[in-house]
Design an enzyme around this catalytic site. Structure first.
Site, PDB file in Angstrom:
ATOM      1  N   GLU A 134     -64.919 -64.322  -1.961  1.00  0.00           N
ATOM      2  CA  GLU A 134     -64.769 -63.150  -2.816  1.00  0.00           C
ATOM      3  C   GLU A 134     -64.794 -63.435  -4.317  1.00  0.00           C
ATOM      4  O   GLU A 134     -65.274 -62.606  -5.084  1.00  0.00           O
ATOM      5  CB  GLU A 134     -63.444 -62.443  -2.474  1.00  0.00           C
ATOM      6  CG  GLU A 134     -63.385 -61.853  -1.082  1.00  0.00           C
ATOM      7  CD  GLU A 134     -64.380 -60.714  -0.890  1.00  0.00           C
ATOM      8  OE1 GLU A 134     -64.566 -59.923  -1.835  1.00  0.00           O
ATOM      9  OE2 GLU A 134     -64.987 -60.640   0.188  1.00  0.00           O
ATOM     10  N   SER A 190     -26.681 -35.659  47.532  1.00  0.00           N
ATOM     11  CA  SER A 190     -25.441 -36.316  47.957  1.00  0.00           C
ATOM     12  C   SER A 190     -25.004 -37.444  47.035  1.00  0.00           C
ATOM     13  O   SER A 190     -23.881 -37.941  47.169  1.00  0.00           O
ATOM     14  CB  SER A 190     -25.600 -36.848  49.382  1.00  0.00           C
ATOM     15  OG  SER A 190     -25.691 -35.769  50.289  1.00  0.00           O
TER      16      SER A 190
END
Length: 812
Positions: free
Chosen positions: A105, A487
């Site tokens: 870059e 139950s």
């Protein structure tokens, strides 16, 4: 002659004078123009410079770090936010990565003042020679200015501001600071921001372990993140990598030998766990989403960018075990249930599989509609017969299903006269799964299941799975599904009676219980025992072991529905969802699995209510603790909700259920004496439950359809939910020593093998319920006050499905 000569000489001075005046004017004009330009430039600078943004975003850099969610043992289980970052300090970034970036870059980054004039000249020459824009001159500092402050629009105004910002940044920050910002901020494709995140996204490793070849490939991405990243386009990424490596060699960052080695190194793509592409180490999606929702309630949208870290109470190993247990339980049920047929059937011309490209195109189109679900994979049937089904996953992956057990599951779809919507044939779209050493075809399950496990000492949630597949359905059934407990609710009814003078030895009638229409003021209520089997009399202990509905109803009738309703709120149940009517004795109210976990914790910890909690602590991006949980601890007197004697007796009875009763499979398989539990199955098997616990862990398993319908006439809590619970607890209890019962609490006596409260000793405790005393008729009617209570409350009550509550029949 002389006249002519004189004439020529006389004309020369005026010509020179005119030329001199022109030059002077030109110089003055140019100077004036330059001065005007300078003045205009100075004016523009004077106007623009004060309007430049403050550099706080750089000097006090706070990147948009996503919300991350961890287990208690620091395993990443979720991440929320558009940007994925792993911010590193400058010294933590390896030199090979820095050199690769500079080579790609801005190789003169440490020499120029923000604008590389040599680079600008070089780019201009290259662009003129090539008659196109082949090179740019943007420096790293200019990119930082753009990324933090400016848009990407290409205008002269934006470019002017970019230049000014570049100078301002260079005058404020050091070169190392600028490079540090760039390396943590730049976008690198696939939601990865910064090179540390990109290293994990593309190579599955921390940036510290990066090689020159990998560093060069990452450094090549900023030029065009969507086109030059290796997942999207490996050929372009390789070409760009080659350019960067050559620059690294030319600039002296790599020797010739290092360059050659880097060029020859194969690039292996592997997304790390915890990245969008790599998934997570464990399946904690429901946990992560719930934690996110809880934090969002405090911080709203800011939660996704401030770098919060949520550390949950989840145990990573137990969470994965819970996920596998739920998944296997649902798939086992799916194998038992009638095969409903393929997902769809398309017209597949003969010979399509002979053209790999054409077959892959067909399969690709199917993937848009039918997605894989973990190990359930979408496939296309090429041929089908009763002894073999051939399925294509791709042109290169052809699967043959020949195992007899696998074929048995889909047998009804392979017979000659199979119904059209059930038949498996060429062109059918099915799901295949590798089951051990063979492949099978299973429909994508529509039944759901959930499991939650908590620590009863403080309520810390250890595992939570809210459904079969979070990817298909984000509804968390652990926290949001209100279901009838059947139950599995009976222990709370039993507990309420112990403090009213009943004992485990109290004899209770198990004969059919009937209330006529005249007694209820509405429809007659004729509840039944599971299997329609009855006995003249059972002890309360035996009634719980066998999960007898008649016993539970008579116990609730004995102490009164209103008293029971008040009592169960001590465990954390909602009063409004559990009306004071006799069907509540059969679990006809509504609860969530998380509520059940909190309620059973009261039995497990000796009588204390400790609300379940999920978030242990929250930190910011720097590790500062923002919130620390302060859970209720069992033993705190303020948290006691039931008599310690009640908790002790219920513990004893529920251990008996898991040893001798409907949950006896628990003891057979786990071979432990410290486990208590209870099965639960609602009317017509709409819901299947198993609630079980040790003194150190409470776990609840549930199975059912989101839109309630029967699981099947033979499906019960013991057959559908208990296997899920067992698979999980087998892992969770591995290596854990058994916890023996504690000392009998003061005020509780054991006489003839059973327990009595001191205020209700033998002879004074309630000896019989629903049974005649000597000399009375055996068919005694229910007490009139109970009938009146039932008429007033039961006749107007509705269950969660909208049917009259008095018609509800719940089995074990």
């Amino acid at each position: 002659m002389s006249s002519s000569t004189n004439s020529s000489q006389n004309s020369s001075p005026p010509t020179r004078s005119w030329l001199g005046r022109f030059i002077v004017k030109a110089v003055v004009f140019a100077a004036g123009l330059g001065l005007c330009g300078a003045l205009l430039g100075a004016l523009a600078l004077a106007l623009a410079w004060p309007n430049l943004p403050d550099l706080t975003a750089l000097t006090d850099y706070r990147p948009r770090v996503p919300l991350r969610i961890y287990s208690a043992d620091k395993v990443l289980i979720g991440e929320f936010g558009e940007e994925r970052r792993n911010v590193l300090s400058f010294n933590e970034i390896p030199d090979v990565m820095k050199s690769a970036i500079l080579s790609a870059e801005d190789d003169r980054f440490y020499q120029h003042g923000g604008i590389d004039w040599l680079g600008v000249a070089r780019a201009m020459v290259a662009n003129v020679v090539n008659m196109s824009k082949t090179q740019g001159a943007s420096t790293i500092t200019m990119q930082v200015a753009r990324n933090f402050y400016l848009s990407s629009e290409k205008t002269y105004t934006r470019k002017f501001y970019e230049l000014l910002l570049t100078f301002k940044i260079e005058s404020t920050l050091s070169k190392d600071q600028i490079l540090d910002l760039y390396m943590n901020q730049i976008y690198l494709g696939h939601r990865a921001y910064g090179f540390a995140a990109a290293s994990r996204t593309y190579f599955g490793k921390p940036l510290a372990e990066i090689t020159p070849a990998e560093a060069a490939m990452l450094a090549g991405i900023p030029k065009a993140p969507s086109r030059f990243n290796p997942i999207a386009n490996m050929p372009r990424a390789k070409a760009r990598q080659g350019y960067v490596l050559a620059r690294m060699r030319d600039l002296g960052y790599l020797t010739d030998a290092e360059y050659k080695q880097a060029v020859e190194q194969p690039i292996v793509l592997k997304s790390a766990l915890g990245t969008p592409a790599g998934g997570y180490a464990i399946h904690g999606e429901y946990v992560a989403d719930l934690a996110r929702q809880l934090l969002y309630g405090v911080y709203q949208d800011n939660v996704y960018s401030r770098g919060f870290n949520i550390y949950t109470t989840i145990n990573a190993g137990e969470q994965e075990a819970a996920y596998n247990a739920v998944r296997e339980g649902v798939l086992d049920y799916t194998r038992r249930a009638p095969y409903p047929g393929p997902e769809d059937t398309i017209d597949l011309p003969q010979g399509t599989e002979q053209d790999p490209g054409k077959l892959d195109a067909v399969l690709d189109s199917l993937q848009d509609k039918y997605t894989d679900s973990d190990d359930l994979l979408v496939g296309l049937v090429l041929s089908a017969s009763p002894d073999k089904v051939v399925v294509a996953r791709s042109a290169q992956e052809i699967i043959e299903i020949t195992n007899k057990n696998a074929l048995k599951v889909i047998a009804r779809a392979l017979v000659k006269n199979a119904k059209a919507d059930v038949k498996i044939q060429r062109g059918s779209i099915v799901y295949v799964r590798k089951n051990g050493d063979y492949w099978e075809i299973l429909n994508k399950p529509t039944v759901q299941a959930a499991l939650v496990s908590v620590r009863p000492q403080d309520g810390a949630i250890q595992a939570m799975v809210g459904g079969f597949s979070y990817g298909d359905d984000q509804f968390n059934r652990v926290t949001a599904a209100w279901r009838q407990p059947g139950s599995s609710f009976k222990p709370f009814i039993y507990a309420s009676t112990l403090e009213r003078g009943l004992t485990p030895a109290t004899q209770v009638s198990d004969e059919p219980f009937v209330l006529t229409a005249a007694q209820t003021g509405s429809k007659a209520w004729t509840p039944k025992n599971y299997g329609s089997t009855y006995e003249p009399m059972l002890t309360m202990r035996q009634g719980l072991y066998k999960s007898k509905n008649m016993v539970s109803i008579r116990l609730m009738q004995a102490v009164g529905p209103k008293y029971v309703q008040d009592y169960i709120t001590r465990f954390g149940f909602d009063r409004a969802r559990n009306p004071a009517v006799l069907p509540l004795a059969l679990g006809a109210g509504s609860v969530t699995p998380l509520q059940m976990a909190g309620a059973y914790s009261v039995f497990a910890n000796g009588g204390y209510r400790v609300p379940p909690y999920l978030i242990d602590r929250i930190t910011d991006s720097s590790g500062k603790v923002l919130m620390q949980a302060k859970p209720v601890i069992a033993g705190d007197a303020a948290a006691r909700v039931i008599d310690p004697r009640t908790a002790y007796v219920m513990n004893d009875m529920l251990r008996g259920v898991a040893t001798f009763g409907t949950g006896a499979r628990v003891h057979r398989e786990l071979k432990r004496d410290d486990i208590g539990g209870k099965t639960g199955t609602t009317n017509d098997s709409h819901d299947a439950w198993f609630a079980g616990f040790t003194p150190k862990l409470v776990s609840i398993a549930w199975m059912g359809y989101d839109q309630p319908r029967s699981l099947g006439s033979r499906e019960t809590g013991g057959g559908a939910a208990l296997p899920i619970w067992l698979d999980f607890m087998r892992y969770a209890l591995k290596g854990q020593p058994q916890t023996p019962p504690g000392p009998i609490p003061a005020g509780l006596e054991k006489v003839d093998g059973d327990f009595y409260f001191s205020e209700f000793p033998p002879g004074q405790a309630v000896a019989r319920v629903g049974l005649p005393t000597p000399g009375e008729e055996s068919n005694a009617a229910p007490p009139s006050d109970a009938i009146n209570d039932l008429v007033n409350q039961l006749s107007s009550g509705n269950d969660t499905n909208g049917t009259p509550a008095q018609t509800q029949r719940v089995q074990f």
